[in-house]
Design a protein around this motif. Structure first.
Motif, PDB file in Angstrom:
ATOM      1  N   TRP A 185      39.801  47.658  38.986  1.00 31.65           N
ATOM      2  CA  TRP A 185      40.693  46.832  39.978  1.00 31.65           C
ATOM      3  C   TRP A 185      41.479  45.017  39.356  1.00 31.65           C
ATOM      4  N   CYS A 186      40.562  44.897  38.501  1.00 31.48           N
ATOM      5  CA  CYS A 186      41.325  43.678  37.577  1.00 31.48           C
ATOM      6  C   CYS A 186      42.961  43.992  37.156  1.00 31.48           C
ATOM      7  N   ASN A 225      33.530  52.916  46.675  1.00 29.46           N
ATOM      8  CA  ASN A 225      34.289  53.496  46.253  1.00 29.46           C
ATOM      9  C   ASN A 225      35.628  52.916  47.969  1.00 29.46           C
ATOM     10  N   PHE A 226      36.756  53.204  47.774  1.00 28.40           N
ATOM     11  CA  PHE A 226      37.949  52.933  48.393  1.00 28.40           C
ATOM     12  C   PHE A 226      38.895  53.974  48.787  1.00 28.40           C
ATOM     13  N   LEU A 271      35.572  41.129  42.359  1.00 29.32           N
ATOM     14  CA  LEU A 271      37.437  39.998  43.046  1.00 29.32           C
ATOM     15  C   LEU A 271      38.062  40.185  44.140  1.00 29.32           C
ATOM     16  N   PHE A 278      40.534  55.153  44.897  1.00 33.06           N
ATOM     17  CA  PHE A 278      39.218  54.292  43.598  1.00 33.06           C
ATOM     18  C   PHE A 278      37.552  54.165  43.788  1.00 33.06           C
ATOM     19  N   GLY A 279      37.350  55.072  43.121  1.00 32.62           N
ATOM     20  CA  GLY A 279      35.114  54.799  42.766  1.00 32.62           C
ATOM     21  C   GLY A 279      34.817  55.942  42.245  1.00 32.62           C
ATOM     22  N   LYS A 291      29.232  48.175  37.775  1.00 32.97           N
ATOM     23  CA  LYS A 291      29.997  46.982  37.754  1.00 32.97           C
ATOM     24  C   LYS A 291      30.550  46.205  38.270  1.00 32.97           C
ATOM     25  N   SER A 305      33.820  48.947  37.786  1.00 34.31           N
ATOM     26  CA  SER A 305      34.978  48.918  39.213  1.00 34.31           C
ATOM     27  C   SER A 305      35.630  47.270  38.926  1.00 34.31           C
ATOM     28  N   ASN A 306      34.836  46.533  38.832  1.00 33.27           N
ATOM     29  CA  ASN A 306      35.712  44.959  38.471  1.00 33.27           C
ATOM     30  C   ASN A 306      36.561  45.403  37.371  1.00 33.27           C
ATOM     31  N   MET A 317      30.430  48.255  43.820  1.00 36.89           N
ATOM     32  CA  MET A 317      31.630  47.862  45.198  1.00 36.89           C
ATOM     33  C   MET A 317      31.437  49.931  45.288  1.00 36.89           C
TER      34      MET A 317
END
Lengths: 386, 386
Positions: free
Chosen positions: A244-245, B3-4, B210, A14-15, A237, A240-241, B1
């Protein structure tokens, strides 16, 4: 809390800037089928990033997987897989491309005569052809679960499938893709993820306190970021949220240990199958009526949701619960999504009967967390949403 | 957020009566080493359930893995693994037994001369001997992550290790085990899980909305169920949520995309290494001082936590943040856990210097989310907690 098994082996990457990691995640010793949709990935630069990352791989392409992936289209891809001896697939797209790829994953190893049987007979896929994904449209959560939905427009059918063999091996989610998504699809994505959470949350109290908190956390975050995502999709911001949600809304974590509903989806699928209305919008049409119809069963959780999400602390459980349905409809509308069938079509008279017949034909005669939504009740819900 | 990458391939099997599923989860074609602690599993019936489930397997036992698993004890188990040609391990216990098993998973395939090097040189384990777990003590989250802590009392050392090869293949969590756990350990488990969340949450705002909500959801749930768990550990509602909170507190999901601290753990480990104080209690001793010392860096998140967890809506950010530290200390105390070093030992003069030396010796010279907690700062934190 109910007993549960939870197994989510997808590696999430992710990212921003992570698409380059494809080169290590996709095996180099297999012929790769790159699957995508109508070509938006060529405009937003994703296609180029993917091809660059896979420059040392042997890649064959299959494009043209449509929204609500079509069985007939997928059969053509299946032919490519067999003729070209494909050993790995890479889905680059949104839920439709990924769902289509899941169908292919199953169909490629299916030993029966007609791959439609996987859908019609609800055959659970234990082992599929391996695949990864690059997500370009946050919404369905398909990038980190093992379910899929496939359509057959010739018969107005939209069917679900799944099984532990259908998890993507990896998914790359780069939130910068959000900036290139049309507003209409952003609104759809938010509404879709929001409704996914509600299908797993809005049932009855089941002493799963932590799952409730997680569900509420996703709802709160979606409400918080929605205006920013719609207004400025390049806001990282918010994007990305949002992304991920969408994943967390349907990767199993909030579903385990609790009763789930999914009747809204099952009924709403019929609106897409008949009218071609966007999936997320059909959910927004059906949900308020479904919750009104099943009010007595859902009012306790509706009231909890009213308190925790909308800060409604005054009134009886019933009053809070009714307000919660209104606020939910209002949230869809705040995204620019109409919540009545008549907003989408003039030709809805008698449609409820078609829904009842289709649900009966597909054996979906006992929907909802209490399995008490018969085709007749579903028809009433549809009529309430005209 | 930030990166991960997130990859949590452990299959979680959760709920009452699930230990019987061992018979299918543990491979029958391998010799199995059953690892456990001091024998409490023989009193609470877990041992019998495990043996019944494995009656068709070839099982060798190794018992006596202590709290804060000892390197020297584990070396004896390693000998058994090698002499008996063990192909699979089953850890039945709490975090100590599972952590010990993770060390063995790594050591069994380690090609170097001295397995201590895995800890001393922080060697990341990419492939380990496969194992599953039956969790008997919710606390550490070790059942669904790839980290472990091993102690060496002869040198007062407590070291961490990890790597993607160290996830349990499966973990069975049956919340009915909670009823047989002594109150002291229940309090420890709650405090441990609570602190795990704080280590990943209480840093600075990082636009991971989140993840913040999920962390807050675990904290809220732990606060909600703590009195019931302590009062009546046979309350399944409370026990099941307690158990699931402990897992979710440290399985990676709230850690990804955010800065993390972990300085409280690293400093607190020294209290266990020197005085043998229960791990969870050392956290409760160190945390309030650590947050007071790093107040300026943490005050924004402390204030958010004050608002969302303790409903403190009045006052400045600083006032809310200070109150949040007090409430946290109060939460530990509500569990019957003392929060000062002098409550545990009279022999603390000069201890801070030993901590500073040990941290230096182990290369832990830059702890915390800003990597600005030097051994000298750590010593100050320890002194503040006397």
């Amino acid at each position: 809390m109910r007993n549960f098994e939870l197994y989510v082996p997808t590696k999430m990457i992710f990212g921003k800037g992570e698409i380059k990691k494809l080169s290590n995640e996709v095996p180099k010793d297999k012929k790769v089928l790159l699957l995508y949709g109508g070509g938006s990935i060529k405009k937003n630069g994703i296609y180029d990033q993917v091809k660059t990352a896979l420059k040392e791989h042997t890649v064959i392409e299959f494009s043209g997987i449509e929204a609500n992936p079509e069985f007939t289209t997928l059969l053509k891809a299946l032919e490519v897989i067999k003729n070209e001896n494909i050993g790995y697939m890479l889905a680059v797209g949104g839920g439709s491309v990924i769902d289509g790829t899941k169908f292919l994953s199953s169909a490629a190893l299916y030993e029966g005569n007609d791959p439609w049987d996987i859908l019609a007979n609800r055959i659970r896929t234990v082992k599929g052809l391996p695949f990864g994904t690059v997500l370009t449209l946050p919404a369905t959560g398909s990038e980190m679960n093992s379910g899929a939905v496939v359509s057959r427009s010739e018969t107005n059918e939209k069917m679900v499938m799944g099984g532990p063999g259908l998890f993507p091996e990896f998914s790359i989610c780069d939130p910068t893709v959000v900036h290139s998504i049309p507003k209409r699809q952003l609104a759809n994505g938010i509404a879709d993820a929001y409704t996914h959470v509600l299908e797993q949350y809005m049932t009855y109290p089941a002493d799963a306190y932590l799952q409730d908190r997680f569900s509420e956390g996703i709802l709160q975050t979606l409400i918080e970021i929605a205006p920013s995502v719609i207004k400025d999709p390049s806001d990282y911001k918010a994007a990305s949220n949002f992304m991920w949600c969408c994943t967390m809304a349907l990767n199993g974590y909030i579903q385990k240990g609790v009763p789930t509903d999914w009747s809204v989806h099952m009924i709403a699928h019929e609106l897409t199958a008949f009218y071609g209305i966007d999936h997320a919008r059909t959910l927004a049409v059906i949900l308020p009526s479904a919750y009104t119809k099943k009010f007595e069963h859902k009012k306790e959780k509706l009231a909890q949701y009213a308190e925790r999400i909308f800060n409604i602390t005054e009134g009886t459980i019933e009053e809070k619960a009714k307000e919660a349905i209104k606020r939910t409809e209002g949230f869809y509308q705040s995204l620019g999504i109409d919540t009545r069938l008549r907003d989408y079509t003039d030709d809805y008279e008698g449609f409820s009967k078609k829904v009842a017949k289709n649900l009966t034909d597909h054996g979906m005669t006992a929907l909802g967390e209490h399995q008490d939504i018969t085709p007749e009740v579903a028809a009433e819900i549809v009529e309430m949403s005209y």
